[in-house]
Design a protein around this motif. Structure first.
Motif, mmCIF file in Angstrom:
data_model
loop_
_atom_site.group_PDB
_atom_site.id
_atom_site.type_symbol
_atom_site.label_atom_id
_atom_site.label_comp_id
_atom_site.label_asym_id
_atom_site.label_seq_id
_atom_site.Cartn_x
_atom_site.Cartn_y
_atom_site.Cartn_z
ATOM 1 N N GLY A 149 -21.456 -21.939 13.077
ATOM 2 C CA GLY A 149 -20.369 -21.611 13.959
ATOM 3 C C GLY A 149 -20.809 -20.603 15.333
ATOM 4 O O GLY A 149 -19.994 -20.611 16.087
ATOM 5 N N GLU A 150 -22.187 -20.675 15.251
ATOM 6 C CA GLU A 150 -22.603 -19.695 16.377
ATOM 7 C C GLU A 150 -22.717 -20.340 17.536
ATOM 8 O O GLU A 150 -23.467 -21.468 17.558
ATOM 9 C CB GLU A 150 -24.085 -18.967 16.029
ATOM 10 N N SER A 151 -22.600 -19.981 18.538
ATOM 11 C CA SER A 151 -22.663 -20.894 20.067
ATOM 12 C C SER A 151 -24.222 -20.891 20.087
ATOM 13 O O SER A 151 -25.065 -19.963 19.970
ATOM 14 C CB SER A 151 -22.364 -19.997 21.086
ATOM 15 N N LYS A 152 -24.619 -22.003 20.718
ATOM 16 C CA LYS A 152 -26.028 -22.068 21.087
ATOM 17 C C LYS A 152 -26.243 -22.401 22.523
ATOM 18 O O LYS A 152 -27.311 -22.587 23.071
ATOM 19 C CB LYS A 152 -26.553 -23.636 20.560
ATOM 20 N N LEU A 153 -25.117 -21.810 23.382
ATOM 21 C CA LEU A 153 -25.181 -21.879 24.719
ATOM 22 C C LEU A 153 -25.207 -20.226 24.787
ATOM 23 O O LEU A 153 -24.081 -19.667 24.984
ATOM 24 C CB LEU A 153 -24.031 -22.360 25.655
ATOM 25 N N LEU A 154 -26.176 -19.673 25.581
ATOM 26 C CA LEU A 154 -26.392 -18.277 25.319
ATOM 27 C C LEU A 154 -26.456 -17.589 26.624
ATOM 28 O O LEU A 154 -27.139 -18.096 27.752
ATOM 29 C CB LEU A 154 -27.561 -17.789 24.275
ATOM 30 N N ASP A 155 -26.521 -16.127 26.757
ATOM 31 C CA ASP A 155 -26.776 -15.488 27.950
ATOM 32 C C ASP A 155 -28.546 -15.509 27.836
ATOM 33 O O ASP A 155 -29.139 -15.343 28.865
ATOM 34 C CB ASP A 155 -26.440 -14.077 27.770
ATOM 35 N N GLN A 156 -28.993 -15.277 26.822
ATOM 36 C CA GLN A 156 -30.407 -15.196 26.551
ATOM 37 C C GLN A 156 -30.878 -15.813 25.250
ATOM 38 O O GLN A 156 -30.534 -15.571 24.211
ATOM 39 C CB GLN A 156 -31.139 -13.801 26.745
ATOM 40 N N CYS A 157 -31.822 -16.766 25.195
ATOM 41 C CA CYS A 157 -32.565 -17.348 23.799
ATOM 42 C C CYS A 157 -32.778 -16.439 22.854
ATOM 43 O O CYS A 157 -33.431 -15.653 23.213
ATOM 44 C CB CYS A 157 -33.374 -18.555 24.257
ATOM 45 N N SER A 158 -32.646 -16.822 21.594
ATOM 46 C CA SER A 158 -33.128 -15.634 20.665
ATOM 47 C C SER A 158 -34.280 -16.157 19.869
ATOM 48 O O SER A 158 -34.837 -15.707 19.280
ATOM 49 C CB SER A 158 -31.926 -15.427 19.600
ATOM 50 N N LEU A 159 -34.696 -17.605 20.171
ATOM 51 C CA LEU A 159 -35.854 -18.312 19.462
ATOM 52 C C LEU A 159 -36.845 -18.385 20.425
ATOM 53 O O LEU A 159 -36.713 -18.293 21.573
ATOM 54 C CB LEU A 159 -35.284 -19.699 18.949
ATOM 55 N N PRO A 160 -38.162 -18.510 19.857
ATOM 56 C CA PRO A 160 -39.040 -18.806 20.547
ATOM 57 C C PRO A 160 -39.083 -19.996 21.625
ATOM 58 O O PRO A 160 -38.471 -21.129 21.437
ATOM 59 C CB PRO A 160 -40.148 -19.076 19.735
ATOM 60 N N LEU A 161 -39.497 -19.694 22.977
ATOM 61 C CA LEU A 161 -39.082 -20.713 24.086
ATOM 62 C C LEU A 161 -39.827 -21.592 24.093
ATOM 63 O O LEU A 161 -41.264 -21.594 23.952
ATOM 64 C CB LEU A 161 -39.116 -19.805 25.231
ATOM 65 N N THR A 162 -39.272 -22.980 24.592
ATOM 66 C CA THR A 162 -40.134 -24.193 24.730
ATOM 67 C C THR A 162 -40.543 -24.176 26.221
ATOM 68 O O THR A 162 -41.492 -24.536 26.677
ATOM 69 C CB THR A 162 -39.388 -25.476 24.252
#
Length: 217
Positions: A149-162
């Motif tokens: 249920g966590e949003s995947k549209l964020l102010d800043q990505c938390s995972l390693p960037l592609t």
């Protein structure tokens, strides 16, 4: 909420005559089934196929013709098959007008995280890093929230960037959004989905225009 097929139909409306389009695995592959009549596009699969067409019937299936997700596909008149080195030369050379791919996260700066989750098995980064760097326009298709249920549209990505500052549009089962000037801009909403629903499930800064039309199919 939109089904996978409806998401593919909505993306297909963004295709323009003469485009070269790369379709990633998952929902993007379905776009090949919904290319609008009168629109001539060349669909590219990064494993080395240019001129990909819709999924086959039992009568037209050929096990040797597959897309990047190892699904059997058909080819259109004028298609070409070549090795992956030539395929990525096309991508890296900036010859792809539009890329459609999935993601784990996207943020308001147009950053995308799509290749790994720390602590989980990583099968490989695939071609996404090349695609987001080489394509002129990119549409991400993904679920609006994670399974928890966590949003995947964020102010800043938390995972390693592609890729960094490269995403233009995001289509989820709830909405179509643009990314401009450090914010998501709500462009359209899925049938039956309220603006309040979208606001509640969007963690990143979200701009709501005065009029947000409902998609029709």
């Amino acid at each position: 909420m939109l089904t996978r097929e409806q998401m593919a139909q909505r993306v297909a409306r963004e295709l323009r005559d003469g485009y070269y389009v790369n379709l990633g695995i998952g929902i993007p592959t379905l776009v090949a089934n919904y290319v609008p009549q009168g629109v001539d596009v060349m669909l590219q699969s990064e494993n080395g196929l240019l001129g990909m067409d819709a999924f086959p019937t039992q009568e037209t299936i050929d096990a040797d013709i597959i897309n990047a997700g190892k699904q059997t596909v058909t080819v259109r008149h004028g298609a070409a098959i070549f090795d992956s080195a030539q395929s990525f030369a096309m991508i890296r050379g900036g010859h792809v007008d539009l890329t459609v791919l999935g993601a784990f996260e996207v943020d308001v700066q147009g950053n995308i995280a799509s290749w790994m989750v720390p602590g989980k098995l990583v099968k490989g980064m695939g071609g996404a890093m090349d695609l987001v760097a080489g394509a002129r326009n990119i549409i991400v298709t993904m679920t609006h929230t994670s399974k928890s249920g966590e949003s995947k549209l964020l102010d800043q990505c938390s995972l390693p960037l592609t890729g960094v500052n490269c995403i233009n549009h995001v289509l989820t089962e709830l909405a179509l959004l643009d990314i401009k000037e450090g914010q998501f801009i709500l462009r359209e909403r899925a049938p039956g989905v309220s603006i309040d629903d979208i606001v509640a499930k969007t963690a990143g800064k979200l701009h709501i225009p005065a009029v947000v039309p409902e998609m029709t199919f």
